[in-house]
Design a protein around this motif. Sequence first.
Motif, PDB file in Angstrom:
ATOM      1  N   ASN A  23      44.923  -3.281  -2.409  1.00 22.33           N
ATOM      2  CA  ASN A  23      45.820  -3.340  -1.255  1.00 22.33           C
ATOM      3  C   ASN A  23      47.121  -2.589  -1.549  1.00 22.33           C
ATOM      4  O   ASN A  23      47.621  -1.848  -0.705  1.00 22.33           O
ATOM      5  N   MET A  24      47.666  -2.772  -2.741  1.00 25.44           N
ATOM      6  CA  MET A  24      48.885  -2.057  -3.131  1.00 25.44           C
ATOM      7  C   MET A  24      48.650  -0.544  -3.134  1.00 25.44           C
ATOM      8  O   MET A  24      49.521   0.224  -2.728  1.00 25.44           O
ATOM      9  N   PHE A  25      47.486  -0.125  -3.597  1.00 31.88           N
ATOM     10  CA  PHE A  25      47.132   1.299  -3.561  1.00 31.88           C
ATOM     11  C   PHE A  25      47.180   1.812  -2.122  1.00 31.88           C
ATOM     12  O   PHE A  25      47.760   2.864  -1.845  1.00 31.88           O
ATOM     13  N   HIS A  26      46.576   1.069  -1.203  1.00 30.19           N
ATOM     14  CA  HIS A  26      46.581   1.488   0.203  1.00 30.19           C
ATOM     15  C   HIS A  26      48.001   1.519   0.763  1.00 30.19           C
ATOM     16  O   HIS A  26      48.348   2.416   1.538  1.00 30.19           O
ATOM     17  N   MET A  27      48.821   0.561   0.376  1.00 27.52           N
ATOM     18  CA  MET A  27      50.210   0.551   0.833  1.00 27.52           C
ATOM     19  C   MET A  27      50.957   1.781   0.339  1.00 27.52           C
ATOM     20  O   MET A  27      51.711   2.407   1.088  1.00 27.52           O
ATOM     21  N   GLN A  28      50.753   2.125  -0.928  1.00 25.13           N
ATOM     22  CA  GLN A  28      51.406   3.310  -1.497  1.00 25.13           C
ATOM     23  C   GLN A  28      50.917   4.589  -0.813  1.00 25.13           C
ATOM     24  O   GLN A  28      51.718   5.481  -0.503  1.00 25.13           O
ATOM     25  N   LEU A  29      49.623   4.676  -0.589  1.00 26.27           N
ATOM     26  CA  LEU A  29      49.044   5.853   0.062  1.00 26.27           C
ATOM     27  C   LEU A  29      49.620   6.017   1.466  1.00 26.27           C
ATOM     28  O   LEU A  29      50.041   7.110   1.866  1.00 26.27           O
ATOM     29  N   THR A  30      49.666   4.916   2.201  1.00 26.41           N
ATOM     30  CA  THR A  30      50.210   4.961   3.560  1.00 26.41           C
ATOM     31  C   THR A  30      51.699   5.304   3.529  1.00 26.41           C
ATOM     32  O   THR A  30      52.167   6.125   4.326  1.00 26.41           O
ATOM     33  N   GLY A  31      52.438   4.692   2.606  1.00 29.16           N
ATOM     34  CA  GLY A  31      53.870   4.968   2.497  1.00 29.16           C
ATOM     35  C   GLY A  31      54.161   6.417   2.161  1.00 29.16           C
ATOM     36  O   GLY A  31      55.090   7.021   2.711  1.00 29.16           O
ATOM     37  N   ASN A  69      41.518  -0.800   7.796  1.00 31.48           N
ATOM     38  CA  ASN A  69      40.100  -1.074   7.622  1.00 31.48           C
ATOM     39  C   ASN A  69      39.853  -1.919   6.376  1.00 31.48           C
ATOM     40  O   ASN A  69      39.004  -2.811   6.382  1.00 31.48           O
ATOM     41  N   PHE A  70      40.596  -1.649   5.311  1.00 31.02           N
ATOM     42  CA  PHE A  70      40.492  -2.471   4.102  1.00 31.02           C
ATOM     43  C   PHE A  70      40.847  -3.924   4.422  1.00 31.02           C
ATOM     44  O   PHE A  70      40.105  -4.850   4.084  1.00 31.02           O
ATOM     45  N   ILE A  71      41.972  -4.113   5.104  1.00 30.97           N
ATOM     46  CA  ILE A  71      42.435  -5.464   5.431  1.00 30.97           C
ATOM     47  C   ILE A  71      41.445  -6.169   6.366  1.00 30.97           C
ATOM     48  O   ILE A  71      41.213  -7.377   6.236  1.00 30.97           O
ATOM     49  N   ARG A 103      36.291   1.136  -1.675  1.00 29.70           N
ATOM     50  CA  ARG A 103      37.458   1.041  -0.788  1.00 29.70           C
ATOM     51  C   ARG A 103      38.573   2.000  -1.219  1.00 29.70           C
ATOM     52  O   ARG A 103      39.284   2.547  -0.379  1.00 29.70           O
ATOM     53  N   VAL A 104      38.715   2.210  -2.521  1.00 28.76           N
ATOM     54  CA  VAL A 104      39.695   3.196  -3.007  1.00 28.76           C
ATOM     55  C   VAL A 104      39.232   4.599  -2.612  1.00 28.76           C
ATOM     56  O   VAL A 104      40.014   5.407  -2.092  1.00 28.76           O
ATOM     57  N   ALA A 105      37.951   4.885  -2.831  1.00 32.39           N
ATOM     58  CA  ALA A 105      37.409   6.200  -2.457  1.00 32.39           C
ATOM     59  C   ALA A 105      37.520   6.423  -0.956  1.00 32.39           C
ATOM     60  O   ALA A 105      37.825   7.538  -0.504  1.00 32.39           O
ATOM     61  N   TYR A 106      37.304   5.379  -0.181  1.00 31.04           N
ATOM     62  CA  TYR A 106      37.436   5.451   1.277  1.00 31.04           C
ATOM     63  C   TYR A 106      38.860   5.857   1.657  1.00 31.04           C
ATOM     64  O   TYR A 106      39.060   6.774   2.455  1.00 31.04           O
ATOM     65  N   GLY A 107      39.836   5.187   1.076  1.00 27.96           N
ATOM     66  CA  GLY A 107      41.238   5.497   1.382  1.00 27.96           C
ATOM     67  C   GLY A 107      41.634   6.901   0.960  1.00 27.96           C
ATOM     68  O   GLY A 107      42.275   7.631   1.723  1.00 27.96           O
TER      69      GLY A 107
END
Length: 147
Positions: A23-31, A69-71, A103-107
């Motif tokens: 989740n933190m990875f997705h937050m960083q990617l989005t940020g 989508n992850f969430i 999920r990481v690969a998806y993001g």
Amino acid sequence: MPIQIPDEYGYVLAVASSGFFVNMFHMQLTGMHRKKSGLKHPISYATEEQAAKDNNAFRFNCAQRAHANFIENQPTFLSLLAVSGLRYPVAAAALGATWMFGRVAYGMGYASSRGPQGRVFGFLVAMLAQMVLGGMAGYTSYKYIVG
């Protein structure tokens, strides 16, 4: 029949806990993509017009959607992981780790220059793992019902 927690259930807990880091990875990617796009909070997504004109806005939308989508999928995944891990802790943990990788690969793929096409590999990996976990959770539930 009382529910017994297998000795190897710690692996299941470790995988479940790794979701925090994904989740933190997705937050960083989005940020990161939000910053590049120049879109300020509380704007959730660039408009269709903005995304069409600005690749950074488009990639922000993709990163934001990957995170959402992850969430959206995480609660179902965690339920399947927890239940299947009661009978098959090592297999469940391995499939759970595979799901997290997917999920990481998806993001990463979705937020890449490939956009929505980039998410396919991660989707396939995560969905396959989730489907198998679903079968294992169903069988585990059945075995607890019939004894």
